[in-house]
Scaffold this motif. Structure first.
Motif, mmCIF file in Angstrom:
data_model
loop_
_atom_site.group_PDB
_atom_site.id
_atom_site.type_symbol
_atom_site.label_atom_id
_atom_site.label_comp_id
_atom_site.label_asym_id
_atom_site.label_seq_id
_atom_site.Cartn_x
_atom_site.Cartn_y
_atom_site.Cartn_z
ATOM 1 N N LEU A 124 0.830 -1.206 0.000
ATOM 2 C CA LEU A 124 0.000 0.000 0.000
ATOM 3 C C LEU A 124 0.864 1.256 0.000
ATOM 4 O O LEU A 124 0.597 2.205 -0.753
ATOM 5 N N GLN A 125 1.906 1.278 0.827
ATOM 6 C CA GLN A 125 2.805 2.434 0.870
ATOM 7 C C GLN A 125 3.506 2.632 -0.467
ATOM 8 O O GLN A 125 3.628 3.768 -0.957
ATOM 9 N N GLU A 130 4.091 5.586 -5.551
ATOM 10 C CA GLU A 130 4.109 5.574 -7.016
ATOM 11 C C GLU A 130 3.124 6.591 -7.583
ATOM 12 O O GLU A 130 3.455 7.348 -8.502
ATOM 13 N N ILE A 131 1.912 6.635 -7.047
ATOM 14 C CA ILE A 131 0.905 7.580 -7.527
ATOM 15 C C ILE A 131 1.369 9.014 -7.291
ATOM 16 O O ILE A 131 1.272 9.876 -8.175
ATOM 17 N N SER A 132 1.910 9.288 -6.095
ATOM 18 C CA SER A 132 2.378 10.640 -5.760
ATOM 19 C C SER A 132 3.544 11.049 -6.648
ATOM 20 O O SER A 132 3.591 12.177 -7.162
ATOM 21 N N LEU A 137 5.952 14.002 -11.261
ATOM 22 C CA LEU A 137 6.707 13.938 -12.514
ATOM 23 C C LEU A 137 5.890 14.464 -13.688
ATOM 24 O O LEU A 137 6.439 15.094 -14.595
ATOM 25 N N LEU A 138 4.581 14.220 -13.668
ATOM 26 C CA LEU A 138 3.731 14.728 -14.740
ATOM 27 C C LEU A 138 3.721 16.255 -14.736
ATOM 28 O O LEU A 138 3.774 16.890 -15.795
ATOM 29 N N GLN A 139 3.689 16.851 -13.547
ATOM 30 C CA GLN A 139 3.744 18.311 -13.448
ATOM 31 C C GLN A 139 5.054 18.839 -14.023
ATOM 32 O O GLN A 139 5.076 19.853 -14.738
#
Length: 224
Positions: A124-125, A130-132, A137-139
């Motif tokens: 879960l961590q 990964e999502i964060s 990185l997308l920004q």
């Protein structure tokens, strides 16, 4: 199966090979192979699956009505495919995901991935990290794509990495080819611009790393 790769993957990082094996034994999954150019996820398809790249390289691509295309992100062995889309409100893939070379993907259904995270705090961590990280990185990539020139994109990327590490020597991510993919430019064009920047005294370019000679010069490039 490469258990060492899975141990160091973004999802299972920090778990031993025996722990990873135990998780996979109780979590439904399958391994699928894709040929070069084959589509793994289609734009606007239901985001019901999440993958881990075991071999090869895949790329998320966004095409527009005017015929242009943006290579949104590339994924390499150990990295995940589609986690944000699968747990988004819309639950559809926002772009096509294409195999850039023959690739092998370990696939999980969304519900099975959710149960896996409920059972193991480390998973879960890792998933949350990964999502964060992907969002951050997308920004950065959106800002990167705001620069049209290849030299500007290279300067922005080098300055960003230098600030992150606190060093003027920046490691090239595996190869110039991969770096070019990350910046959505061709390898020959990037190589040519790097040599030009070196001639101008801005950087020192070696096969695996780049030394920033003039941070101010790179900043000036961003203003041109």
């Amino acid at each position: 199966m490469n258990e060492h790769l899975l141990e160091n993957s973004t999802l299972f990082k920090g778990l031993s090979s025996s722990e990873v094996r135990a998780i996979l034994e109780e979590t439904p999954h399958h391994v699928q192979c894709y040929d070069k150019g084959e589509t793994i996820f289609h734009l606007m398809d239901e985001a019901a699956r999440i993958g881990i790249v075991l071999e090869g390289c895949v790329q998320a691509q966004k095409s527009f009505a005017n015929g242009s295309q943006v290579n949104v992100t590339s994924r390499f062995p150990g990295q995940m495919l589609g986690p944000a889309a699968a747990f988004s409100e819309d639950r559809v893939y926002p772009c096509d995901v294409i195999a850039l070379q023959p690739s092998t993907i370990m696939m999980f259904q969304r519900e099975d991935m959710l149960r896996m995270m409920q059972k193991n705090l480390r998973v879960l961590q890792n998933f949350t990290t990964e999502i964060s990280s992907s969002t951050y990185l997308l920004q950065q990539r959106l800002e990167l794509f705001s620069y049209n020139g290849i030299a500007q994109r290279a300067a922005f990327w080098l300055l960003t990495q230098s600030r992150k590490t606190g060093h003027l020597t920046v490691a090239i991510p595996e190869s110039v080819t991969r770096w070019a993919m990350l910046m959505n430019v061709s390898r020959p064009s990037l190589h040519r611009e790097l040599r030009r920047m070196e001639t101008e005294g801005l950087i020192r370019y070696t096969p695996h790393r780049i030394e920033i000679i003039s941070p101010d010069g790179l900043e000036a490039l961003l203003d041109t």
